[in-house]
Design a protein around this motif. Structure first.
Motif, PDB file in Angstrom:
ATOM      1  N   ASP A 199       0.830  -1.203   0.000  1.00  0.00           N
ATOM      2  CA  ASP A 199       0.000   0.000   0.000  1.00  0.00           C
ATOM      3  C   ASP A 199       0.868   1.259   0.000  1.00  0.00           C
ATOM      4  O   ASP A 199       0.585   2.235  -0.713  1.00  0.00           O
ATOM      5  CB  ASP A 199      -0.925   0.014   1.218  1.00  0.00           C
ATOM      6  CG  ASP A 199      -2.187  -0.806   1.008  1.00  0.00           C
ATOM      7  OD1 ASP A 199      -2.193  -1.661   0.095  1.00  0.00           O
ATOM      8  OD2 ASP A 199      -3.161  -0.600   1.763  1.00  0.00           O
ATOM      9  N   PHE A 225      -5.400  -1.787  -2.826  1.00  0.00           N
ATOM     10  CA  PHE A 225      -4.960  -1.481  -1.465  1.00  0.00           C
ATOM     11  C   PHE A 225      -5.636  -2.428  -0.481  1.00  0.00           C
ATOM     12  O   PHE A 225      -6.832  -2.686  -0.567  1.00  0.00           O
ATOM     13  CB  PHE A 225      -5.274  -0.025  -1.125  1.00  0.00           C
ATOM     14  CG  PHE A 225      -4.573   0.946  -2.033  1.00  0.00           C
ATOM     15  CD1 PHE A 225      -3.238   1.256  -1.846  1.00  0.00           C
ATOM     16  CD2 PHE A 225      -5.236   1.516  -3.112  1.00  0.00           C
ATOM     17  CE1 PHE A 225      -2.573   2.131  -2.696  1.00  0.00           C
ATOM     18  CE2 PHE A 225      -4.584   2.393  -3.967  1.00  0.00           C
ATOM     19  CZ  PHE A 225      -3.247   2.694  -3.754  1.00  0.00           C
ATOM     20  N   GLY A 228      -5.831   2.379   3.322  1.00  0.00           N
ATOM     21  CA  GLY A 228      -5.614   2.420   1.879  1.00  0.00           C
ATOM     22  C   GLY A 228      -6.885   2.148   1.101  1.00  0.00           C
ATOM     23  O   GLY A 228      -7.182   2.825   0.112  1.00  0.00           O
TER      24      GLY A 228
END
Length: 225
Positions: free
Chosen positions: A147, A197, A202
């Motif tokens: 991420d 993500f 994220g």
């Protein structure tokens, strides 16, 4: 970036702190381990190679900042931070084995620097994971590193355009037609991932803008083809 630049000094201080923390369990204690600074200077020298345009110390700093922001999700934040330092330490845009060579560098340097075998193995695994950016379910360290590395995709339109231009500059030796085809393949592969993500932050904050940016760039590339 020179070693006397203030940003470089700040990065070196972060490296020293991370390595000191990461090797805390080494037999004999941190006092018996080598000085962390030469290892950090070597890494910074690699990240500052003149051929780099995107994979620079600015990218390293951005990834480290994102790792720090996501550290609460990681199982071993120190391993993730070390992996961030090493993940593009070896970088040649004309070669395909950069991640493996970067992992090899970590595998050689970290034991010498006083990091234990288990944590070294985790760092090496994480560096190799940046080939696919596709961590397995429950791989919290992998989720944080991937991420943090991909968060650039979720930037503002201007920031994303600057990122894309820097990537193109690194591949200036590739003719336009070949670059366009190759870059489009990369974008399609990223868009095909079920999730870009994996951390809660994220997924909530970066997924939608990243997909928009990727799709926009891909549409522009397809219009040129």
């Amino acid at each position: 970036m020179s070693e006397t630049h203030p940003a470089s000094a700040a990065l070196l201080a972060r490296w020293n702190a991370t390595l000191t923390s990461a090797r805390g369990g080494v037999t004999g204690g941190a006092d018996a381990a080598p000085d962390p600074e030469p290892y950090g200077r070597d890494l910074l020298r690699r990240w500052a190679e003149p051929r780099r345009r995107y994979h620079t110390t600015d990218h390293l700093l951005a990834v480290l900042d994102r790792v720090d922001a996501l550290a609460g999700h990681a199982a071993d934040p120190d391993a993730v931070r070390l992996a961030a330092w090493f993940h593009d330490a070896v970088y040649r845009p004309d070669r395909s084995e950069n991640e493996e060579r970067s992992a090899g560098l970590a595998q050689r340097a970290l034991p010498e620097a006083g990091v234990g075998a288990a944590r070294t193995a985790e760092v090496v695994r994480l560096v190799r994971l940046t080939v696919t950016h596709d961590p397995a379910p429950g791989d919290r360290d992998g989720e944080v590193l991937c991420d943090a590395d991909l968060a650039v995709l979720a930037g503002s339109p201007g920031a994303y355009a600057a990122y894309a231009a820097a990537v193109r500059a690194e591949y200036a030796f590739v003719p336009d037609e070949a670059f366009t085809a190759g870059r489009a393949d990369v974008l399609r592969a990223l868009l095909a991932l079920p999730r870009l993500f994996r951390t809660p932050y994220g997924a909530a904050h970066w997924e939608a803008p990243a997909r928009h940016n990727l799709a926009t760039e891909l549409a522009l590339l397809d219009a040129r083809a």
